[in-house]
Design a protein around this motif. Structure first.
Motif, PDB file in Angstrom:
ATOM      1  N   ALA A   1       1.323  -1.023   0.292  1.00 26.92           N
ATOM      2  CA  ALA A   1       0.066  -0.079   0.783  1.00 26.92           C
ATOM      3  C   ALA A   1       0.890   1.136   0.713  1.00 26.92           C
ATOM      4  CB  ALA A   1      -1.237  -0.367   0.801  1.00 26.92           C
ATOM      5  N   GLN A   2       1.978   1.109   0.348  1.00 29.17           N
ATOM      6  CA  GLN A   2       2.963   2.223   0.789  1.00 29.17           C
ATOM      7  C   GLN A   2       3.860   2.792  -0.705  1.00 29.17           C
ATOM      8  OE1 GLN A   2       5.710   1.159   4.317  1.00 29.17           O
ATOM      9  NE2 GLN A   2       3.194   1.394   5.235  1.00 29.17           N
ATOM     10  N   THR A   3       3.924   1.876  -1.032  1.00 30.66           N
ATOM     11  CA  THR A   3       4.664   1.686  -2.465  1.00 30.66           C
ATOM     12  C   THR A   3       3.851   2.420  -3.566  1.00 30.66           C
ATOM     13  OG1 THR A   3       6.184  -0.410  -2.142  1.00 30.66           O
ATOM     14  CG2 THR A   3       6.033  -0.157  -4.470  1.00 30.66           C
ATOM     15  N   LEU A   4       2.483   1.903  -3.020  1.00 29.68           N
ATOM     16  CA  LEU A   4       1.273   2.132  -4.107  1.00 29.68           C
ATOM     17  C   LEU A   4       0.728   4.666  -4.338  1.00 29.68           C
ATOM     18  CD1 LEU A   4      -1.673  -0.387  -4.251  1.00 29.68           C
ATOM     19  CD2 LEU A   4       0.331  -0.050  -5.988  1.00 29.68           C
ATOM     20  N   TYR A   5       1.059   3.758  -2.647  1.00 29.44           N
ATOM     21  CA  TYR A   5       0.449   5.303  -2.271  1.00 29.44           C
ATOM     22  C   TYR A   5       2.006   6.998  -2.867  1.00 29.44           C
ATOM     23  CZ  TYR A   5       0.197   9.639   0.410  1.00 29.44           C
ATOM     24  OH  TYR A   5      -0.045  10.885   1.341  1.00 29.44           O
ATOM     25  N   LYS A   6       3.129   6.113  -2.511  1.00 31.20           N
ATOM     26  CA  LYS A   6       4.478   6.951  -2.980  1.00 31.20           C
ATOM     27  C   LYS A   6       4.372   7.197  -4.686  1.00 31.20           C
ATOM     28  CE  LYS A   6       6.881   5.544   0.719  1.00 31.20           C
ATOM     29  NZ  LYS A   6       8.107   4.581   1.166  1.00 31.20           N
ATOM     30  N   ALA A   7       3.755   5.746  -5.791  1.00 33.80           N
ATOM     31  CA  ALA A   7       3.433   5.703  -6.685  1.00 33.80           C
ATOM     32  C   ALA A   7       3.318   6.816  -7.362  1.00 33.80           C
ATOM     33  CB  ALA A   7       3.700   4.453  -7.438  1.00 33.80           C
ATOM     34  N   MET A   8       2.000   7.156  -7.111  1.00 32.96           N
ATOM     35  CA  MET A   8       0.978   8.456  -6.946  1.00 32.96           C
ATOM     36  C   MET A   8       1.347   9.750  -6.000  1.00 32.96           C
ATOM     37  SD  MET A   8      -2.368   5.750  -7.207  1.00 32.96           S
ATOM     38  CE  MET A   8      -2.662   5.160  -5.914  1.00 32.96           C
ATOM     39  N   LYS A   9       1.882   9.667  -5.780  1.00 31.95           N
ATOM     40  CA  LYS A   9       2.045  11.016  -4.876  1.00 31.95           C
ATOM     41  C   LYS A   9       3.155  11.851  -5.733  1.00 31.95           C
ATOM     42  CE  LYS A   9       3.788  12.634  -0.214  1.00 31.95           C
ATOM     43  NZ  LYS A   9       4.527  12.255   0.803  1.00 31.95           N
ATOM     44  N   GLY A  10       2.724  13.240  -5.425  1.00 36.04           N
ATOM     45  CA  GLY A  10       3.058  14.079  -5.891  1.00 36.04           C
ATOM     46  C   GLY A  10       3.092  14.263  -7.528  1.00 36.04           C
ATOM     47  N   LEU A  11       4.196  15.090  -8.320  1.00 33.40           N
ATOM     48  CA  LEU A  11       4.054  15.647  -9.710  1.00 33.40           C
ATOM     49  C   LEU A  11       4.319  13.963 -10.536  1.00 33.40           C
ATOM     50  CD1 LEU A  11       5.908  18.728 -10.542  1.00 33.40           C
ATOM     51  CD2 LEU A  11       3.330  18.108 -10.775  1.00 33.40           C
ATOM     52  N   GLY A  12       3.393  13.288 -11.510  1.00 33.28           N
ATOM     53  CA  GLY A  12       4.305  12.685 -12.480  1.00 33.28           C
ATOM     54  C   GLY A  12       3.031  11.132 -11.198  1.00 33.28           C
ATOM     55  N   THR A  13       2.907  10.119 -11.907  1.00 32.30           N
ATOM     56  CA  THR A  13       3.065   8.495 -11.621  1.00 32.30           C
ATOM     57  C   THR A  13       3.986   7.886 -12.016  1.00 32.30           C
ATOM     58  OG1 THR A  13       0.729   9.113 -11.477  1.00 32.30           O
ATOM     59  CG2 THR A  13       1.269   6.914 -11.442  1.00 32.30           C
ATOM     60  N   ASP A  14       4.566   6.891 -11.197  1.00 33.95           N
ATOM     61  CA  ASP A  14       5.494   5.796 -11.219  1.00 33.95           C
ATOM     62  C   ASP A  14       4.729   4.880 -11.993  1.00 33.95           C
ATOM     63  OD1 ASP A  14       7.228   3.658 -11.742  1.00 33.95           O
ATOM     64  OD2 ASP A  14       8.202   4.369  -9.314  1.00 33.95           O
ATOM     65  N   GLU A  15       4.199   4.877 -13.164  1.00 35.61           N
ATOM     66  CA  GLU A  15       3.341   3.576 -13.551  1.00 35.61           C
ATOM     67  C   GLU A  15       3.976   1.621 -12.946  1.00 35.61           C
ATOM     68  OE1 GLU A  15       1.991   5.073 -17.489  1.00 35.61           O
ATOM     69  OE2 GLU A  15       0.254   5.900 -16.487  1.00 35.61           O
ATOM     70  N   GLN A  16       5.457   1.817 -13.679  1.00 32.11           N
ATOM     71  CA  GLN A  16       5.801   0.609 -13.918  1.00 32.11           C
ATOM     72  C   GLN A  16       5.898   0.014 -11.978  1.00 32.11           C
ATOM     73  OE1 GLN A  16       7.107  -1.011 -15.972  1.00 32.11           O
ATOM     74  NE2 GLN A  16       7.253  -3.082 -14.462  1.00 32.11           N
ATOM     75  N   ALA A  17       5.492   1.212 -11.273  1.00 30.50           N
ATOM     76  CA  ALA A  17       6.110   0.644 -10.205  1.00 30.50           C
ATOM     77  C   ALA A  17       4.118  -0.316  -9.827  1.00 30.50           C
ATOM     78  CB  ALA A  17       5.811   1.566  -8.351  1.00 30.50           C
ATOM     79  N   ILE A  18       3.353   0.582 -10.165  1.00 28.27           N
ATOM     80  CA  ILE A  18       1.752   0.050  -9.477  1.00 28.27           C
ATOM     81  C   ILE A  18       1.919  -1.321 -10.365  1.00 28.27           C
ATOM     82  CG2 ILE A  18      -0.456   0.447 -10.274  1.00 28.27           C
ATOM     83  CD1 ILE A  18       0.071   3.798 -10.284  1.00 28.27           C
ATOM     84  N   ILE A  19       2.305  -1.626 -11.349  1.00 24.86           N
ATOM     85  CA  ILE A  19       2.007  -2.892 -12.438  1.00 24.86           C
ATOM     86  C   ILE A  19       2.966  -3.462 -11.651  1.00 24.86           C
ATOM     87  CG2 ILE A  19       3.172  -3.777 -14.703  1.00 24.86           C
ATOM     88  CD1 ILE A  19       2.703  -1.249 -15.821  1.00 24.86           C
ATOM     89  N   ASP A  20       4.801  -4.260 -10.914  1.00 17.35           N
ATOM     90  CA  ASP A  20       4.857  -3.997 -10.441  1.00 17.35           C
ATOM     91  C   ASP A  20       4.219  -5.281  -9.033  1.00 17.35           C
ATOM     92  OD1 ASP A  20       7.287  -4.070 -11.980  1.00 17.35           O
ATOM     93  OD2 ASP A  20       8.480  -2.776 -10.809  1.00 17.35           O
TER      94      ASP A  20
ATOM     95  N   GLU B   1      -5.403   9.308 -11.302  1.00 19.94           N
ATOM     96  CA  GLU B   1      -4.040   9.298 -11.525  1.00 19.94           C
ATOM     97  C   GLU B   1      -3.614   8.689 -12.901  1.00 19.94           C
ATOM     98  OE1 GLU B   1      -1.426  10.681  -9.925  1.00 19.94           O
ATOM     99  OE2 GLU B   1      -2.019  11.857  -8.356  1.00 19.94           O
ATOM    100  N   LEU B   2      -4.744   7.754 -13.362  1.00 17.06           N
ATOM    101  CA  LEU B   2      -4.419   6.847 -14.313  1.00 17.06           C
ATOM    102  C   LEU B   2      -5.447   7.453 -15.861  1.00 17.06           C
ATOM    103  CD1 LEU B   2      -3.669   3.128 -12.939  1.00 17.06           C
ATOM    104  CD2 LEU B   2      -2.007   5.017 -12.969  1.00 17.06           C
ATOM    105  N   SER B   3      -4.777   6.961 -16.777  1.00 21.91           N
ATOM    106  CA  SER B   3      -5.858   6.695 -18.222  1.00 21.91           C
ATOM    107  C   SER B   3      -5.942   6.432 -18.220  1.00 21.91           C
ATOM    108  CB  SER B   3      -5.917   8.574 -18.492  1.00 21.91           C
ATOM    109  OG  SER B   3      -4.333   8.135 -19.113  1.00 21.91           O
ATOM    110  N   GLY B   4      -7.088   5.747 -19.971  1.00 19.76           N
ATOM    111  CA  GLY B   4      -6.708   5.349 -20.646  1.00 19.76           C
ATOM    112  C   GLY B   4      -7.713   3.304 -20.686  1.00 19.76           C
ATOM    113  N   ASN B   5      -6.507   2.900 -20.833  1.00 16.96           N
ATOM    114  CA  ASN B   5      -7.014   1.747 -21.442  1.00 16.96           C
ATOM    115  C   ASN B   5      -6.011   1.145 -20.189  1.00 16.96           C
ATOM    116  OD1 ASN B   5      -8.922   0.485 -23.061  1.00 16.96           O
ATOM    117  ND2 ASN B   5      -7.684   1.047 -24.646  1.00 16.96           N
ATOM    118  N   PHE B   6      -4.837   2.193 -19.750  1.00 15.07           N
ATOM    119  CA  PHE B   6      -4.263   1.210 -19.161  1.00 15.07           C
ATOM    120  C   PHE B   6      -4.773   1.916 -17.564  1.00 15.07           C
ATOM    121  CE2 PHE B   6      -1.338   2.308 -15.447  1.00 15.07           C
ATOM    122  CZ  PHE B   6      -0.167   0.883 -15.690  1.00 15.07           C
TER     123      PHE B   6
END
Length: 244
Positions: free
Chosen positions: A20-39, A71-76
């Motif tokens: 849960a913490q990894t996901l929060y960090k991935a979506m926090k601030g500018l930009g989104t760490d999509e690879q972390a969400i996938i992982d 935080e995400l968009s489209g088909n992803f």
């Protein structure tokens, strides 16, 4: 059973809080760490993803699905959100089968007709039309069991004359492609997938220390000894020799 109802094996050494913490960090601030969400989300069973959502709410006071949507968009976005929902239809089928009494072993039984139907649906949604109905791919990859998907992939190859991976690569792009390929790889061979991640982290100029550390730590008490032979097959040398 849970094993039959998930498309990936999930984590045996599971703890929802750090995920849960990894996901929060991935979506926090500018930009989104999509690879972390996938992982995180493609490597967990549906039940584990529900636990992550509870922990996310408890730690950060936010709904995980709503956060992902914002935080995400489209088909992803559609694929990731699909992973988060409980597969209600599958649960209903399990209840029905359980009430019927004795039945085939859930981890071995595959409905051949349904597998062929799914393969035909994927073929019609991708190779057979101009453009791709990615939602059809998302639904089948996220809602079917690993045992079932293996048969679907086999039937798909016969229909399309190419592997499901090749079709995904030719029909989709970006994060959706990455997430779909991850699900397919984990379904076919979880150990090969992690061996490949380690190999790419180690080869070339410099080393991707983040990936290396994540994989070694997360799999060290789970299945690292099973990953090592796959690594040697892919790299042509042992994991130890490339790390040292």
């Amino acid at each position: 059973s849970e094993a039959e109802g998930r498309s990936v094996a999930g984590s045996l050494n599971f703890n929802a809080a750090p995920d849960a913490q990894t996901l929060y960090k991935a979506m926090k601030g500018l930009g989104t760490d999509e690879q972390a969400i996938i992982d995180v989300l493609t490597k967990r069973s549906n039940r584990q993803r529900q636990e992550i959502a509870k922990s996310f709410k408890a730690q950060f006071g936010k709904d995980l699905i709503e956060s992902l949507k914002s935080e995400l968009s489209g088909n992803f976005e559609r694929l990731i959100v699909a992973l988060m929902y409980t597969p209600y239809k599958y649960d209903a089928k399990e209840l029905y089968d359980a009430m019927k009494g004795e039945r085939d072993n859930a981890t071995l039984y595959v409905d051949i007709a349904l597998a062929l139907q799914d393969a035909e649906a994927l073929y019609a949604a991708g190779e057979k039309i101009r453009g791709t109905d990615e939602i059809q791919f998302i639904t089948i990859l996220c809602k079917r069991s690993a045992t079932h998907l293996m048969k679907v992939f086999e039937e798909y190859q016969k229909l399309a004359g190419k592997s499901i991976e090749d079709s995904i690569k030719s029909e989709t792009r970006g994060s959706v492609e990455d997430a779909m390929l991850t699900i397919v790889k984990c379904t076919k061979n979880i150990h090969s997938y992690f061996a490949e991640r380690l190999y790419h982290a180690l080869k070339g100029a410099g080393t991707d220390d983040g990936t290396l550390i994540r994989v070694l730590v997360s799999r060290s008490e789970v299945d690292l000894n099973l990953i090592k032979p796959e690594f040697k097959r892919i790299a042509g040398k042992t994991l130890s020799s490339m790390i040292l």
